[in-house]
Design an enzyme around this catalytic site. Structure first.
Site, short mmCIF file in Angstrom:
data_model
loop_
_atom_site.label_atom_id
_atom_site.label_comp_id
_atom_site.label_asym_id
_atom_site.label_seq_id
_atom_site.Cartn_x
_atom_site.Cartn_y
_atom_site.Cartn_z
N LEU A 39 -4.48 0.25 -4.64
CA LEU A 39 -3.67 0.05 -3.44
C LEU A 39 -4.51 -0.32 -2.22
O LEU A 39 -4.03 -0.99 -1.32
CB LEU A 39 -2.86 1.32 -3.13
CG LEU A 39 -1.79 1.70 -4.16
CD1 LEU A 39 -1.21 3.07 -3.84
CD2 LEU A 39 -0.69 0.65 -4.18
N PHE B 89 -8.61 0.52 0.09
CA PHE B 89 -9.82 1.31 0.24
C PHE B 89 -10.17 1.42 1.72
O PHE B 89 -9.72 0.64 2.56
CB PHE B 89 -11.00 0.71 -0.53
CG PHE B 89 -11.48 -0.62 0.02
CD1 PHE B 89 -12.48 -0.68 0.97
CD2 PHE B 89 -10.91 -1.81 -0.41
CE1 PHE B 89 -12.92 -1.90 1.48
CE2 PHE B 89 -11.33 -3.03 0.09
CZ PHE B 89 -12.34 -3.07 1.03
N GLY B 90 -10.95 2.44 2.02
CA GLY B 90 -11.47 2.64 3.37
C GLY B 90 -12.94 2.99 3.29
O GLY B 90 -13.57 2.85 2.24
N SER C 40 -13.01 6.32 0.94
CA SER C 40 -12.18 6.54 -0.25
C SER C 40 -11.61 5.23 -0.77
O SER C 40 -11.58 4.22 -0.06
CB SER C 40 -11.03 7.51 0.07
OG SER C 40 -10.16 6.92 1.03
N VAL D 196 -7.88 4.09 -2.92
CA VAL D 196 -6.54 4.62 -3.17
C VAL D 196 -5.91 3.83 -4.31
O VAL D 196 -5.94 2.59 -4.30
CB VAL D 196 -5.66 4.57 -1.91
CG1 VAL D 196 -4.30 5.20 -2.20
CG2 VAL D 196 -6.33 5.28 -0.74
N LYS E 201 -6.11 9.42 -4.06
CA LYS E 201 -7.13 9.11 -3.06
C LYS E 201 -8.45 9.66 -3.58
O LYS E 201 -8.66 10.87 -3.62
CB LYS E 201 -6.76 9.73 -1.72
CG LYS E 201 -7.67 9.31 -0.57
CD LYS E 201 -7.15 9.86 0.76
CE LYS E 201 -7.99 9.39 1.93
NZ LYS E 201 -7.48 9.90 3.23
N ASP F 249 -5.53 11.60 15.82
CA ASP F 249 -5.84 10.24 15.36
C ASP F 249 -4.56 9.47 15.07
O ASP F 249 -4.39 8.88 14.00
CB ASP F 249 -6.72 10.33 14.10
CG ASP F 249 -7.37 8.99 13.76
OD1 ASP F 249 -7.49 8.13 14.65
OD2 ASP F 249 -7.76 8.81 12.59
#
Length: 371
Positions: A29, A31-32, A35, A37, A52, A152
């Protein structure tokens, strides 16, 4: 889309893998920085979940603690369904260390993604009201039941719930019929992400990502919040708590409804974001900060004199006001909307309305002018 493996920190997930003898990976799905996903099928419950998978150093025990509090505080509260919870947690043992994994309900686009899908790049008034109602319910739950400050709140962290399960089945079929492009880095697969389609019916709004959340019953003065959404007390390093979230939400509304930031903080001399430029804009919009707030801030002497006058080496912008900055409403509806905004955008944190008070606001509960 492939650059996440430069750090070598990510777990080598393969589509088709089964974890914990029950979660089968169906596709990627996104990424960051900490992580990736994945959409997965819960083989025992015949349902879909999102996995995650954190990098070796990306997981934060404080974040997992927050999810524990959120899941148990008060599930009967109307805001509970608008806060993303954790369904399960486990650890994958990678070739270079452990990778914590969080199991959650899969979600559709974030508000940021939704804006990019929209040619106008802004929400309608109806959509804004509906979304804000859900976010405020989420914040009321976090603040009153969980004693948590999110810190945030941005369009990336506000998601749309999936109620059209056809999207999940179509995602799975698309991966089977046309597998995602992939490459191998040091023998590990790196997949392209796949997006969900457009739902026939939209679900509610869910506030997510508690990696920066803190307990609100202990006031603190460390730096927090995305730069352009930082509240005055955070910028001045005065004690802050729940009202910082309220300011954050108010400033963010401009991004989704006006297609611009409310404040930029772009310093004319340094040509980058700086607190003094941001505070100058807030001063231009709201007038000088109250002296009692100035006196509370550890950093206040950098920007204000002892009697509360502006002294920083950047000019206060002229001609700024909420009325001039808002460009989409007219007449009585604009007046009501700006009153709603002023309930959030107050110098003093104690002068801001709570999430619960904002839920009763006349503008939020009035018929849309676009009807």
């Amino acid at each position: 889309m492939f650059d996440e493996f430069k750090s070598g920190q990510y777990y080598p997930v393969n589509i088709g893998d089964v974890y914990e003898s029950k979660y089968q990976v169906l596709g990627k799905l996104g990424f960051g920085s900490t992580s990736t996903v994945w959409l997965a099928r819960h083989l025992q419950e015949h349902s879909h979940v999102a996995l995650k998978v954190y990098t070796r150093e990306g997981a934060d025990n404080d974040e997992f603690e927050m999810y524990g509090i959120i899941s148990k505080a008060n599930p009967s509260h109307p805001g509970y369904g608008h806060v993303r919870t954790a369904l399960d947690r486990f650890v994958l043992q990678g070739p270079s260390g452990d990778h914590p994994c969080l199991v959650q309900k899969p979600m559709w686009d974030s508000w940021r993604d939704f804006l990019f899908r929209n040619p106008t790049h802004r929400f309608t008034e109806d959509l804004l009201k509906a979304g804000l109602t859900h976010v405020l319910l989420a914040l009321d739950y976090l603040h009153t039941e969980c004693k948590i400050v999110h810190t945030d709140i941005k369009a990336d962290n506000i998601l749309q719930e999936i109620v059209d399960n056809r999207l999940l089945d179509e995602f799975t079929q698309a991966e089977l019929q046309m597998p995602s492009p992939r490459k191998f880095v040091n023998g590990a697969p790196v997949y392209m992400s796949r997006r969900f389609g457009i739902p026939r019916k939209f679900g509610g709004v869910v506030l997510s990502d508690f990696g920066a959340a803190v307990r609100g019953n202990l006031k603190r003065n460390h730096s927090a919040q995305p730069n352009v959404y930082r509240s005055p007390e955070v910028m001045l390093k005065a004690a802050w708590s729940y009202p910082a979230d309220i300011w954050n939400l108010g400033a963010m509304i401009w991004d989704v409804y006006e297609d611009k930031h409310m404040f930029y903080g772009q310093d004319p001399k340094e040509n980058k974001y700086m607190t003094r430029a941001h505070l100058a804009e807030v001063t231009g919009m709201l007038g000088l900060a109250p002296l009692d707030l100035v006196q509370r801030g550890v950093r206040s002497k950098e920007f204000f004199t002892e009697d509360g006058k502006w002294k920083a080496d950047v000019p206060i912008p002229e001609g700024m006001s909420l009325e001039a900055s808002e460009e989409n409403l007219e007449g009585e509806n604009k007046r009501m909307f700006l009153n709603f905004m002023r309930g959030m955008l107050q110098w003093r944190p104690e002068d801001r309305k709570t999430a619960k008070e904002l839920l009763d606001d006349p503008w939020l509960n009035s018929p849309s002018s676009e009807e």
